[in-house]
Motif scaffolding. Structure first.
Motif, PDB file in Angstrom:
ATOM      1  N   GLU A 123       1.443   0.986   4.147  1.00  0.00           N
ATOM      2  CA  GLU A 123       0.739   1.598   5.272  1.00  0.00           C
ATOM      3  C   GLU A 123       1.719   2.479   6.042  1.00  0.00           C
ATOM      4  O   GLU A 123       2.891   2.113   6.230  1.00  0.00           O
ATOM      5  CB  GLU A 123       0.174   0.525   6.214  1.00  0.00           C
ATOM      6  CG  GLU A 123      -0.772  -0.462   5.572  1.00  0.00           C
ATOM      7  CD  GLU A 123      -2.155   0.108   5.348  1.00  0.00           C
ATOM      8  OE1 GLU A 123      -2.422   1.219   5.866  1.00  0.00           O
ATOM      9  OE2 GLU A 123      -2.964  -0.539   4.662  1.00  0.00           O
ATOM     10  N   LYS A 145       2.010   5.698   9.349  1.00  0.00           N
ATOM     11  CA  LYS A 145       1.354   6.425  10.425  1.00  0.00           C
ATOM     12  C   LYS A 145       2.345   7.386  11.056  1.00  0.00           C
ATOM     13  O   LYS A 145       3.525   7.058  11.214  1.00  0.00           O
ATOM     14  CB  LYS A 145       0.821   5.452  11.481  1.00  0.00           C
ATOM     15  CG  LYS A 145      -0.033   6.118  12.562  1.00  0.00           C
ATOM     16  CD  LYS A 145      -0.666   5.066  13.472  1.00  0.00           C
ATOM     17  CE  LYS A 145      -1.579   5.719  14.490  1.00  0.00           C
ATOM     18  NZ  LYS A 145      -2.219   4.701  15.372  1.00  0.00           N
ATOM     19  N   GLU A 184       7.418   8.911  12.367  1.00  0.00           N
ATOM     20  CA  GLU A 184       6.707   8.394  11.188  1.00  0.00           C
ATOM     21  C   GLU A 184       7.200   6.975  10.912  1.00  0.00           C
ATOM     22  O   GLU A 184       8.401   6.728  10.853  1.00  0.00           O
ATOM     23  CB  GLU A 184       6.944   9.264   9.961  1.00  0.00           C
ATOM     24  CG  GLU A 184       6.227   8.740   8.721  1.00  0.00           C
ATOM     25  CD  GLU A 184       6.557   9.551   7.478  1.00  0.00           C
ATOM     26  OE1 GLU A 184       5.911   9.333   6.451  1.00  0.00           O
ATOM     27  OE2 GLU A 184       7.491  10.379   7.543  1.00  0.00           O
ATOM     28  N   ILE A 198       2.790   0.914  16.696  1.00  0.00           N
ATOM     29  CA  ILE A 198       2.415   1.349  15.350  1.00  0.00           C
ATOM     30  C   ILE A 198       2.544   0.206  14.347  1.00  0.00           C
ATOM     31  O   ILE A 198       1.671  -0.003  13.498  1.00  0.00           O
ATOM     32  CB  ILE A 198       3.283   2.547  14.917  1.00  0.00           C
ATOM     33  CG1 ILE A 198       2.893   3.789  15.718  1.00  0.00           C
ATOM     34  CG2 ILE A 198       3.127   2.821  13.420  1.00  0.00           C
ATOM     35  CD1 ILE A 198       3.783   4.986  15.478  1.00  0.00           C
ATOM     36  N   LEU A 243      -0.415  -1.121  12.025  1.00  0.00           N
ATOM     37  CA  LEU A 243      -0.336  -1.102  10.563  1.00  0.00           C
ATOM     38  C   LEU A 243      -0.579  -2.491   9.979  1.00  0.00           C
ATOM     39  O   LEU A 243      -1.227  -2.632   8.939  1.00  0.00           O
ATOM     40  CB  LEU A 243       1.022  -0.574  10.111  1.00  0.00           C
ATOM     41  CG  LEU A 243       1.328   0.896  10.447  1.00  0.00           C
ATOM     42  CD1 LEU A 243       2.714   1.275   9.928  1.00  0.00           C
ATOM     43  CD2 LEU A 243       0.265   1.816   9.851  1.00  0.00           C
TER      44      LEU A 243
END
Length: 201
Positions: free
Chosen positions: A61, A63, A83, A151, A155
């Motif tokens: 995963e 993002k 990222e 994040i 995820l």
């Protein structure tokens, strides 16, 4: 007693024995039980059936987010980029929680029993990171600590949801039903039941 009388007596005795065997095998000579006694109900309840089927999946995963370095100066050259990518292994377990199951889950007629169980569902999902996690940043220096934490949590939730969907599509609920039916059947057979039907609500 002459020979003819003896033959008739033998035939009559044989017929009586045959009739007894037939009636015994069909259950006609056994007392008919029409109510599920507590011993049968507790035998099924005592199986718990919490973990019946398990599947494991691997995911990657990631993002990416972009933020202005300073909101008052929204120039393209001052945009910062983050990222985050994480590899996950997710184990999904399906089962039945028997806590609070009512007494009417069994219906008994003689040596035939119908069992109605709650439908299996996902009872546990365990997510763990596996492999290398990467965090890449671009643009002017910026403190990304809060964003990275948010994040990573997002995820992990995405990986869990994706694994549960894949497990359901792969038939984990049907597998759990088959395993539950086998457990219940064996338990009731050991108590003398001969015909067992298991369904799920």
């Amino acid at each position: 007693m002459n020979g003819r009388t003896a033959s008739i007596a033998v035939i009559a005795a044989s017929a009586a024995v045959l009739a007894f065997v037939v009636l015994d095998r069909t259950g006609a000579l056994r007392p008919e039980r029409t109510e599920a006694g507590p011993e049968y109900i507790e035998a099924v309840r005592g199986l718990y059936l919490l973990e019946l089927a398990e599947m494991e999946f691997g995911f990657m995963e990631s993002k990416t987010v972009k933020r202005d370095w300073w909101n008052r100066i929204p120039f393209d050259e001052l945009v910062c980029e983050l990222e985050v990518g994480v590899y996950y292994t997710v184990r999904v377990t399906a089962g039945i929680d028997m806590a609070g199951v009512p007494d009417d889950i069994l219906r008994i007629e003689g040596r035939r029993v119908c069992v109605s169980l709650p439908a299996p569902e996902i009872v546990n999902t365990v997510v763990r990171e596996s492999g290398s996690t990467w965090i890449r940043t671009g643009g002017p220096p910026r403190n990304w600590d809060a964003e990275v934490a948010a994040i990573r949590a997002s995820l992990e939730a995405d990986a869990a949801a994706e694994a549960e969907e894949d497990a359901i599509e792969a038939g984990i609920i049907q597998t759990a039903e088959s395993v539950a039916a086998a457990h219940v059947t064996r338990a009731l057979e050991s108590m003398g039941m001969e015909e067992i039907h298991v369904s799920f609500e």
